[in-house]
Scaffold this motif. Structure first.
Motif, PDB file in Angstrom:
ATOM      1  N   SER A  62       0.752  -1.132   0.037  1.00  0.00           N
ATOM      2  CA  SER A  62      -0.307   0.029  -0.128  1.00  0.00           C
ATOM      3  C   SER A  62       0.734   1.315  -0.020  1.00  0.00           C
ATOM      4  CB  SER A  62      -0.894  -0.118   1.325  1.00  0.00           C
ATOM      5  OG  SER A  62      -0.124   0.333   2.531  1.00  0.00           O
ATOM      6  N   GLY A  67      -4.043   2.723  -4.629  1.00  0.00           N
ATOM      7  CA  GLY A  67      -5.442   2.596  -5.168  1.00  0.00           C
ATOM      8  C   GLY A  67      -5.806   1.008  -5.157  1.00  0.00           C
ATOM      9  N   TYR A 119      -5.120   0.359  -0.722  1.00  0.00           N
ATOM     10  CA  TYR A 119      -5.365   1.336   0.560  1.00  0.00           C
ATOM     11  C   TYR A 119      -6.637   2.240   0.050  1.00  0.00           C
ATOM     12  CZ  TYR A 119      -3.755   3.708   4.626  1.00  0.00           C
ATOM     13  OH  TYR A 119      -3.714   4.264   6.013  1.00  0.00           O
ATOM     14  N   PHE A 120      -7.783   1.215  -0.748  1.00  0.00           N
ATOM     15  CA  PHE A 120      -8.728   2.001  -1.320  1.00  0.00           C
ATOM     16  C   PHE A 120      -9.694   2.574  -0.496  1.00  0.00           C
ATOM     17  CE2 PHE A 120      -9.356  -2.887  -1.243  1.00  0.00           C
ATOM     18  CZ  PHE A 120     -10.121  -2.965  -0.216  1.00  0.00           C
ATOM     19  N   HIS A 121      -9.899   1.965   0.979  1.00  0.00           N
ATOM     20  CA  HIS A 121     -10.975   2.698   1.959  1.00  0.00           C
ATOM     21  C   HIS A 121     -10.510   4.272   2.158  1.00  0.00           C
ATOM     22  CE1 HIS A 121      -7.386   1.981   4.410  1.00  0.00           C
ATOM     23  NE2 HIS A 121      -7.472   2.869   5.204  1.00  0.00           N
ATOM     24  N   ASP A 122      -9.378   4.671   1.678  1.00  0.00           N
ATOM     25  CA  ASP A 122      -8.835   5.970   1.965  1.00  0.00           C
ATOM     26  C   ASP A 122      -9.341   6.746   0.912  1.00  0.00           C
ATOM     27  OD1 ASP A 122      -7.714   7.868   3.753  1.00  0.00           O
ATOM     28  OD2 ASP A 122      -6.065   7.952   2.556  1.00  0.00           O
ATOM     29  N   THR A 123      -9.689   6.473  -0.240  1.00  0.00           N
ATOM     30  CA  THR A 123      -9.864   7.182  -1.654  1.00  0.00           C
ATOM     31  C   THR A 123     -11.257   7.139  -1.976  1.00  0.00           C
ATOM     32  OG1 THR A 123      -8.748   5.477  -2.959  1.00  0.00           O
ATOM     33  CG2 THR A 123      -7.525   7.104  -2.116  1.00  0.00           C
ATOM     34  N   ASP A 124     -11.941   5.993  -1.421  1.00  0.00           N
ATOM     35  CA  ASP A 124     -13.359   5.713  -2.327  1.00  0.00           C
ATOM     36  C   ASP A 124     -14.500   6.754  -1.480  1.00  0.00           C
ATOM     37  OD1 ASP A 124     -16.131   4.401  -1.899  1.00  0.00           O
ATOM     38  OD2 ASP A 124     -15.182   3.339  -3.307  1.00  0.00           O
ATOM     39  N   ALA A 125     -14.778   7.913  -2.288  1.00  0.00           N
ATOM     40  CA  ALA A 125     -15.684   8.794  -1.844  1.00  0.00           C
ATOM     41  C   ALA A 125     -16.878   8.312  -1.262  1.00  0.00           C
ATOM     42  CB  ALA A 125     -15.911   9.741  -3.074  1.00  0.00           C
ATOM     43  N   LYS A 133     -16.197   6.978   2.112  1.00  0.00           N
ATOM     44  CA  LYS A 133     -15.857   7.929   3.113  1.00  0.00           C
ATOM     45  C   LYS A 133     -16.934   8.609   3.712  1.00  0.00           C
ATOM     46  CE  LYS A 133     -12.296   9.215   4.383  1.00  0.00           C
ATOM     47  NZ  LYS A 133     -11.541   8.457   5.441  1.00  0.00           N
TER      48      LYS A 133
END
Length: 477
Positions: free
Chosen positions: A176, A211, A214-220, A223
């Motif tokens: 990640s 991407g 660490y998708f939990h940090d970028t998926d709008a 979030k």
């Protein structure tokens, strides 16, 4: 003011108790009444791990020699995986610092119990170990966990790595990008190459792909769910004055501090802010108990750094209660969540599709043997397990029926301990056919329905079957 995360934890725990106890049961001597941490359906055992939840150190689920053999004539040609990083230090100066601040006030004022007098020196030693490692970094045990995992994959698939060495195949390590994931990748590679030196020069330099991992940090959409979903907000709002959570918290605090001091803590006399990021506070006994518990659960993963014995500061029943409340938070925030809702795990589709791409790339007759290893986080593994409906992640909760250990098999210690992993092994047959086997935490695991194995009781599936069935396991809500 308590964070919304803490609000969900305590609300989940206290409401869960009301769902599974009677008034008479709640009046028993136990601070939790008769809450059953097992499963009435037999789908999960009572927690016996000290209440360490997703901070539980890793243990492989099955011995290398105990796996079901591939059908006659099939040899391994590819393996791919995703793993959580290994055991680590505390993620930041927060839980420990706030616990120390409170202890220092009590010490100055002569308000410590005999056990409490031991807590400050032990806590300072733990904090020093965290600072030496670097907050958030792998501990000595975390290094060992991934080196041993790398060695075991070579022990499991020696013919694959022999083929990679002789046919110039590729081995990739992707993380990640977070330091603990990068270090896990490197140590895994070291364990693999130490066990099978012939492939050392086939291991490519480690790369990063946030991407993918660490998708939990970028998926709008996720979030927005995490920050604004009214169901989570409602659970958080319920925490403020639930008597059961406060009773548990007081029970934890009076082990360290005098009753008079805890009375002052409960009354809101102290407001403490962490000296790390300055985003977390202690304002009452519930906050303080949460800080203590989250400091306690990191200690098993730091066994190489010291003999901490923090169990002397947290009673087992208290640890189990706090484990339950933390599991409730993770269940709704990262796991199966609400019936009919997939926002907590739909974002893991990118990782599922990457697994399928890796599989497809190694199904042709001219495919070169290879291996792809990925290293990530609990926030990756927990949604991925829910997306694939892996054991323990198959049951969602209806709105209005709170997750409890009695009505749901989900347990953080089983779903995503430190080092948790999902691995697919691919085998080629004499006729050019391919078969796939899945391991979950190194235990051979059947794919969920509607996926059908090649025969009853088999753990092997055709790539065509997986391409067909996996998108059907967790369709969009």
């Amino acid at each position: 003011m308590r964070s919304s995360r803490l609000g969900l934890l305590a609300a989940a725990g206290a409401v869960g108790l009301l769902l599974v106890t009677t008034g008479a049961q709640a009046a028993t001597a136990s601070p939790f009444g008769s809450l059953d941490f097992g499963s009435s359906s037999g789908s999960a055992e009572p927690a016996t791990d000290g209440g360490f939840i997703s901070k539980t150190p890793y243990t492989p689920g099955q011995a290398v020699g105990d796996y079901q053999p591939a059908p006659a004539g099939y040899t391994p040609v590819y393996t791919e995986s995703v793993a959580r990083h290994g055991s680590r230090a505390l993620s930041s100066l927060k839980y420990d610092d706030l616990s120390l601040q409170l202890w220092e006030i009590a010490e100055t004022q002569g308000e410590l119990t005999s056990v409490g007098k031991e807590f400050g020196p032990a806590l300072r030693a733990l904090m020093a170990a965290n600072q030496t490692l670097g907050y958030g970094n792998l501990s000595g045990l975390g290094v060992t966990e991934h080196r041993q995992m790398g060695a075991r994959v070579a022990q499991r698939l020696p013919r694959l790595f022999d083929a990679i060495a002789t046919q110039q195949g590729a081995i990739t390590l992707t993380s990640s990008g977070a330091d603990r994931a990068v270090d896990s990748a490197e140590n895994f590679g070291q364990g693999l190459s130490a066990e099978f030196p012939a492939v050392a020069d086939r291991i490519a330099p480690a790369s990063t792909d946030p991407g993918l991992l660490y998708f939990h940090d970028t998926d709008a959409e996720y979030k927005d769910y995490e920050d604004n979903d009214p169901r989570l907000t409602a659970a958080a709002d319920q925490v403020e004055d639930l008597p059961r959570t406060r009773e548990v918290s007081r029970h934890m605090m009076t082990k360290l501090y005098t009753a008079a001091f805890v009375d002052r803590l409960t009354a809101g006399e102290f407001t403490l802010v962490d000296r790390g990021k300055g985003e977390t506070t202690i304002e009452n006994e519930v906050d303080a108990a949460y800080m203590l518990y989250n400091t306690y659960i990191i200690t098993p993963g730091m066994s190489a750094e010291g003999d901490w014995n923090f169990a002397r500061f947290v009673d087992p029943a208290d640890a189990q209660w706090m484990a339950y409340t933390n599991d409730a938070e993770d269940f709704y925030a990262k796991g199966p969540g609400f019936v009919g809702e997939d926002v907590t795990f739909r974002m893991a589709t990118v990782l599922r599709d990457e697994f399928l791409r890796g599989l497809a790339a190694h199904t042709g007759a001219d495919a070169v043997p290879g291996a792809d290893f990925r290293f990530a986080h609990a926030e990756t593994i927990i949604p991925f397990a829910a997306l694939l409906k892996l054991p323990g992640s198959t049951v969602q909760q209806p709105e209005g029926t709170l997750y409890t250990y009695e009505n749901n098999p989900w347990r953080g210690a089983q779903v995503s301990p430190m080092g948790a992993n999902v691995q697919w092994d691919v085998f080629a047959g004499p006729d050019g056919g391919r078969l796939v086997r899945m391991l979950y935490n190194e235990r051979e695991t059947a794919f969920a329905q509607p996926c059908n194995p090649v025969s009853a009781g088999s753990f092997f599936y055709t790539p065509a079957e997986l391409a067909r069935c996996l998108p059907e396991i967790s369709p969009a809500a």
